[in-house]
Design a protein around this motif. Structure first.
Motif, mmCIF file in Angstrom:
data_model
loop_
_atom_site.group_PDB
_atom_site.id
_atom_site.type_symbol
_atom_site.label_atom_id
_atom_site.label_comp_id
_atom_site.label_asym_id
_atom_site.label_seq_id
_atom_site.Cartn_x
_atom_site.Cartn_y
_atom_site.Cartn_z
ATOM 1 N N MET A 1 0.848 -1.166 0.000
ATOM 2 C CA MET A 1 0.000 0.000 0.000
ATOM 3 C C MET A 1 0.900 1.238 0.000
ATOM 4 N N SER A 2 0.897 1.966 -1.086
ATOM 5 C CA SER A 2 1.768 3.127 -1.178
ATOM 6 C C SER A 2 1.095 4.363 -0.592
ATOM 7 N N ILE A 69 -14.537 5.818 -2.913
ATOM 8 C CA ILE A 69 -13.511 6.400 -2.053
ATOM 9 C C ILE A 69 -12.873 5.278 -1.250
ATOM 10 N N GLU A 70 -11.561 5.166 -1.344
ATOM 11 C CA GLU A 70 -10.844 4.159 -0.569
ATOM 12 C C GLU A 70 -10.050 4.847 0.530
ATOM 13 N N ILE A 71 -10.185 4.328 1.752
ATOM 14 C CA ILE A 71 -9.443 4.846 2.906
ATOM 15 C C ILE A 71 -8.802 3.669 3.622
ATOM 16 N N ARG A 72 -7.812 3.970 4.453
ATOM 17 C CA ARG A 72 -7.247 2.917 5.295
ATOM 18 C C ARG A 72 -8.310 2.429 6.268
ATOM 19 N N TRP A 73 -8.145 1.210 6.764
ATOM 20 C CA TRP A 73 -9.117 0.602 7.664
ATOM 21 C C TRP A 73 -9.362 1.485 8.884
ATOM 22 N N THR A 100 -10.062 -9.634 3.183
ATOM 23 C CA THR A 100 -9.002 -10.520 3.651
ATOM 24 C C THR A 100 -8.153 -9.963 4.784
ATOM 25 N N ALA A 101 -7.635 -8.778 4.616
ATOM 26 C CA ALA A 101 -6.615 -8.309 5.552
ATOM 27 C C ALA A 101 -7.019 -7.127 6.419
ATOM 28 N N ARG A 102 -8.217 -6.593 6.247
ATOM 29 C CA ARG A 102 -8.642 -5.406 6.990
ATOM 30 C C ARG A 102 -7.630 -4.267 6.852
#
Length: 117
Positions: A1-2, A69-73, A100-102
């Motif tokens: 994840m960059s 919109i994508e954000i960190r968990w 899978t990985a949250r």
């Protein structure tokens, strides 16, 4: 994840309890949601517009824009919240977790017809 992937900044807002205003209580005013104490309300995100359309409803021209919109968990994000991005309000239609990985959440959002409500 960059880190460069999340170059936009959004604010999540939730409807609060009645607050007092100059003319009395304001039922359900929107307020910025802070995920953790001290983290702040600005959340790094990747905003990707998906589609836009114009249509006629109730005799008036309407428009709707949908985006992803994508954000960190972040635990606690709900589809009853709304997103403030670049001065525009987006209603959250769905919160899709990383199965899978949250590691991230995907928010399916729209603006125009519901005006972030």
């Amino acid at each position: 994840m960059s880190a460069g992937k999340y170059r936009h900044r959004i604010r999540l807002q939730e409807k609060g309890h009645a607050t007092s205003g100059p003319l009395g209580p304001i039922p359900g005013a929107w307020a910025d949601w802070e995920p953790e104490a001290g983290q702040g309300a600005d959340i790094p995100a990747q905003v990707v517009p998906l589609s836009g359309r114009d249509f006629i409803a109730a005799g008036e021209k309407q428009s709707e824009v949908t985006a992803r919109i994508e954000i960190r968990w972040l635990p606690g994000v709900k589809d009853t919240m709304r997103v403030l991005f670049d001065g525009e309000l987006y209603a959250i239609a769905a919160v899709l977790p990383d199965p899978t990985a949250r590691k991230h959440l995907t928010l399916m959002v729209s603006k125009g017809v519901t005006d972030g409500q």
